[in-house]
Design a protein around this motif. Structure first.
Motif, mmCIF file in Angstrom:
data_model
loop_
_atom_site.group_PDB
_atom_site.id
_atom_site.type_symbol
_atom_site.label_atom_id
_atom_site.label_comp_id
_atom_site.label_asym_id
_atom_site.label_seq_id
_atom_site.Cartn_x
_atom_site.Cartn_y
_atom_site.Cartn_z
ATOM 1 N N TRP A 111 28.898 11.802 16.032
ATOM 2 C CA TRP A 111 29.303 10.422 16.345
ATOM 3 C C TRP A 111 28.545 9.896 17.563
ATOM 4 O O TRP A 111 28.138 8.741 17.608
ATOM 5 N N ALA A 112 28.384 10.769 18.543
ATOM 6 C CA ALA A 112 27.710 10.343 19.781
ATOM 7 C C ALA A 112 26.281 9.880 19.493
ATOM 8 O O ALA A 112 25.720 9.089 20.236
ATOM 9 N N TYR A 113 25.696 10.370 18.385
ATOM 10 C CA TYR A 113 24.337 9.972 18.006
ATOM 11 C C TYR A 113 24.339 8.936 16.871
ATOM 12 O O TYR A 113 23.295 8.680 16.270
ATOM 13 N N GLY A 114 25.514 8.370 16.575
ATOM 14 C CA GLY A 114 25.570 7.360 15.522
ATOM 15 C C GLY A 114 25.477 7.944 14.128
ATOM 16 O O GLY A 114 25.020 7.292 13.196
ATOM 17 N N LEU A 115 25.933 9.196 13.972
ATOM 18 C CA LEU A 115 25.826 9.889 12.684
ATOM 19 C C LEU A 115 27.201 10.397 12.251
ATOM 20 O O LEU A 115 28.132 10.480 13.050
ATOM 21 N N ASP A 116 27.320 10.755 10.995
ATOM 22 C CA ASP A 116 28.583 11.301 10.475
ATOM 23 C C ASP A 116 28.297 11.926 9.114
ATOM 24 O O ASP A 116 27.153 11.887 8.636
ATOM 25 N N TYR A 117 29.290 12.529 8.522
ATOM 26 C CA TYR A 117 29.139 13.048 7.151
ATOM 27 C C TYR A 117 30.369 12.666 6.343
ATOM 28 O O TYR A 117 31.460 12.552 6.885
ATOM 29 N N TYR A 167 25.152 17.211 7.761
ATOM 30 C CA TYR A 167 24.442 15.941 7.945
ATOM 31 C C TYR A 167 23.515 15.777 6.743
ATOM 32 O O TYR A 167 22.863 16.735 6.319
#
Lengths: 604, 604
Positions: free
Chosen positions: B468-474, B516
């Motif tokens: 989340w901190a990098y703007g990502l999720d799964y 990811y």
């Protein structure tokens, strides 16, 4: 002074009032009666006239219940209040029981006898709660029966305070940010979308929000006690005691809202025959459901349609919240300066602490009320989570102790709620370690980035994980919603362990308040209010994220921080926060306080 | 080979089978029919004989539904299967719709016409799902009607595979750790505590666990398809097709269990007249509720009483899981060694990868089955979360690509499930960054300490926060429960965003599998199985905490880790894990593989 420090009830209440209640039960042919803490408005704070549980038992906590039978009675409280109930309630009159484990239903199962008729006031119980109570009574062969006249009210009649009559006044568009007509129209559309023709609104906060009005019926929050029927076309009927109608209210409400006395409500509900009516079973008492069903209306059970829109603050409300917090920050800076100078030499007692802080807030000229009674807990009193200082419990902070101060203010443009924990003299290594762990949790939550759809249950873990790693935890939620010049505790979102399916959305305001409590020792809590907003995009990021903007602006006591326990990122967050506090608040306070702010907000 | 690589269905199924189904509908006077993916046992995997949705439409996904009307038909799949449904289902026969947004209910609302009679097989729908379907049909003025004979089965009759007939065999106490009589007795007590006289058990996993038996009716899990009635005194009736009864089964079950043919079940349910019967509405189809209510039994709706006890593995089962994972680790070490040597020079394709891994597992001599079809995703195929290689999709890994391998085994002493992502050649900086973020989440969850009462919903956040901190999720859950030589997906606990009130308890086994996925690029997943246990006490800790013991023992590809992105604690966790892998697995493999293990498990 707004806050007082005396007790409103005492253990003599039971012996004095229970015989009066039992006499009324006999007159009504009842074998028992249920007395919940909740009143007709199912609101957190009650007007004095509705403090039935306290009048009957002496217990003044914010949650509880009692059952009065002919030969026995019991009072029910949760874990927070086990000490308080012993101090406030005469044990020869009331057996003290656990509100949560078994609670009133188990008591009915065990203590009611076949054929007994136990009364309840349908205006005071939600239909969900009532279902469990009825099943429990049935197991014992007893029956629950609704009463028209509440026997507690009848017994109390002579001494009972009058119902509040504060004027209901317009809440300016400069604060609300959206015209009431626009709100009525979009909530009306939502009512239609849910398959209903109208909604019955009974939550005072929803009435206040929907019609852009504020009242003064309940201490610490500007709520108007009343009810409304909102139709899907956006027109409405608003029911208020005529004595509360201010001169400019009718024109403010406009033609699409008919203003009617509260006693016209039953007839108005009866007129909903054949219509589909949305009512919130978590918010509106069984009386509404019974009355609508008797009238032949089709009841649609669903959440109060104002609750989520009210929670999502608009840009005007958010800007108001920022201004309210900047104003509050001036009072907090003066207060914390006082604690760090005079307070270190002549440590204050809790009552002095509360009075000093209130005076600084009052000096703004904008204070409408406190948002709740200030909690000032010195030393071991800080470990009592729901503590409120009284003249009897008042304690002076000693050197080497912590002072926990949880307070808030109601301003026209916003509601504040902030906790700071301050060391008087030199804190112990244990205090510093625990404080730093709480701070790590506060920072983890405050700096979180998370996708749309994330609930407060998911985020709660971030605030606790640093304590969990040390075998520690705290027994309260991490965050509650906060109103815009409304209740300081406002749903439906919250940040807590309890499963909750409400996602955090942009504009919502919540508290971030992890803590640690050593019973008999000290209490620590660090609380800021934050608002949800879209996160700044990040290089390589693929999904939009949300983040928190911190509204509260007050230094965090650096003498309690073990810098080595913080990561570089955590230190970065703290330094940036403190720089913001100094930059925004410094220019608004006396130069010596500004200089002090620069010192306590310096890079760590 | 256990795993095959062909397609079991194709787009010709719809054109060939739909007319046959419609003919049967006409014979039964039905205007339509509902075809859910679920079968009579509401189980994850179906025997071929119950793959009705696939036979009717061609769609082979693990979740879905179809509605067949006289003039039109629709197939419903969720977001995972939007590409697959296009490849497998003839669009001229079936409109493809979203299973989640609106789903079958919305279709009925929009497409059914007043007066139409739409059939359903009550054995295939849970009562909760059926309620929504009935309301939707009613909105359109149509009616849902239960059928006695399923028209799909009638249409399929000639070609339909036989029901499975694998023998049901004893599962030794050396693996189960608790005698069946003891289980029956304590679950019986629980049934009584819930106010019921008996429970109807329909979950194959519960039947297997309660009676300490295993079957082979369903691929990839040793489940016996059958039903049972367990009385509160611990006695039981077990209903199994007589052909499945192994010679030693009656003696193994003992006198308190009567073994009866499956067709005796309706009569047995009818005999429960006047009794209170516990049935799980999430697990047992509407047919059970209808049948019991028609018989005059009092239905008590509640969770399958075996579900939680089965999830809490006992010390024998945990020790079995450790042994199973050590055995599995030998195969994994050989496989990963192969990938890091031959595989780097002559990169394999997906089918070769699957076959090689299966052969290493088979070599243990203890392999009972795979626990699911191995997912080997090369390059962009790794980004398809529910990918299974087929001869048609098979792809060779290229230099600079990632290979994601998710696999597991069924051994008598435990079930495994592990995912490793391996770089072939030199990975890109982006691959390494994303891999390290996934690893940070995996470590945060794997090293968590948390109090009793914590749910998987609360812990899920720990695994996602670094992404989340990098703007990502799964877009999948972080962990699922795992059985003990039973289903590889087993509730009721899970670790996911979806609100879930089941606390993680000591003995539960769950997966820890953040990931990811870059669509069209690559997929990353790191999965270990872990078991919940009391955490080591910590100095100053005040509350007992729980923690995870990692069961899976396989190196994590260090060429994909950016060490600078890890904190000292994270590096400490990884080094300790790798040291454990090398110490336990090294002595069990060939010296050259042991030497390689030492290398890839060295301190980072």
């Amino acid at each position: 002074m707004r806050q007082t420090f005396d007790e409103h009830a005492d253990p003599s209440f039971g012996p004095r009032h229970l015989p009066l209640i039992r006499a009324k039960l006999r007159e009504q042919g009842l074998d028992g009666f249920l007395i919940p803490h909740e009143d007709e408005h199912q609101n957190e704070y009650l007007p004095d006239a509705n403090e039935r549980l306290s009048w009957a038992t002496g217990f003044t906590g914010s949650a509880g219940a009692a059952v009065v039978m002919a030969e026995k009675a019991a009072v029910f409280v949760d874990g927070r209040y086990t000490l308080q109930v012993k101090a406030q309630v005469d044990p020869s009159m009331f057996e003290a029981r656990d509100l949560v484990e078994g609670g009133v239903p188990l008591y009915l199962e065990q203590e009611a006898r076949p054929g007994q008729i136990i009364g309840y006031d349908p205006r005071l119980h939600s239909p969900d709660a009532l279902g469990g109570l009825k099943r429990a009574a049935a197991k014992a062969g007893a029956e629950l029966k609704p009463v028209n006249a509440n026997p507690v009210d009848l017994a109390w009649a002579g001494e009972r305070p009058a119902q509040p009559t504060a004027k209901v006044v317009p809440h300016d568009l400069a604060y609300s940010g959206e015209a009431a007509a626009a709100k009525r129209s979009r909530i009306g559309l939502e009512i239609g979308r849910l398959g209903a023709d109208a909604a019955v609104l009974t939550a005072p906060a929803s009435i206040a929000w929907l019609f852009n009005v504020r009242g003064g019926d309940v201490i610490r929050s500007p709520l108007p006690l009343g009810q409304a029927i909102l139709r899907k076309d956006g027109s409405a009927r608003l029911f208020l005691d005529p004595v509360k109608v201010s001169e400019d209210l009718p024109a403010w409400l406009g033609n699409a809202v008919s203003l009617e006395p509260e006693n016209a409500l039953p007839e108005a509900l009866a007129q909903l025959e054949g219509q589909k009516v949305l009512v919130d079973p978590a918010q509106s008492s069984a009386w509404y459901f019974d009355t609508l069903e008797a009238a032949g209306a089709g009841v649609v059970r669903g959440a109060d349609p104002c609750a989520l829109p009210r929670a999502r603050k608009n840009p005007v409300e958010i800007e108001g919240a920022r201004k309210a917090h900047e104003r509050d920050a001036v009072a907090l800076a003066r207060f914390l300066y006082w604690l760090s100078t005079d307070g270190q030499i002549n440590p204050p007692d809790e009552v002095e602490t509360v009075k000093t802080l209130e005076a600084f807030r009052e000096a703004s000229g904008a204070l409408k009320d406190l948002s709740f009674d200030t909690i000032a807990g010195a030393g071991p009193n800080g470990a009592i989570v729901h503590y409120r200082p009284t003249l009897k419990t008042n304690r002076r902070v000693r050197q080497g102790e912590l002072l926990l101060v949880d307070s808030g203010a109601q301003y026209l443009d916003g509601t504040t709620d902030v906790t700071r924990t301050v060391a008087i003299g030199t804190p112990s290594a244990e205090m510093c370690e625990r404080f730093t762990l709480v701070l790590k949790g506060h920072i983890a939550l405050g700096s979180a980035r998370f996708p749309a759809g994330t609930t407060g249950t998911a985020l709660d873990t971030l605030a606790r994980a640093p304590l969990w790693a040390y075998g520690l935890d705290y027994d309260h939620g991490t965050g509650h919603g906060v109103g815009s010049y409304l209740g300081v505790h406002e749903g439906p979102q919250r940040i807590s362990k309890a499963p909750n399916s409400i996602a955090l959305e942009p504009g919502m305001i919540v508290s971030n308040e992890p803590g640690y409590y050593k019973v008999g020792g000290f209490g620590i809590r660090i609380e800021n209010l934050v608002t949800v907003k879209p996160a700044e995009p990040i290089a390589g990021g693929e999904r939009p994220m949300l983040s928190f903007e911190t509204l509260t602006l007050a230094p965090i006591d650096r003498t309690l921080i073990i810098a080595d326990l913080l990561t570089a990122e955590e230190r970065g967050w703290l330094n940036a926060y403190h720089a913001r506090v100094a930059a925004i608040v410094g220019p608004k306070v006396e130069p010596k306080i500004g200089a002090w702010l620069n010192e306590v907000c310096a890079e760590l």
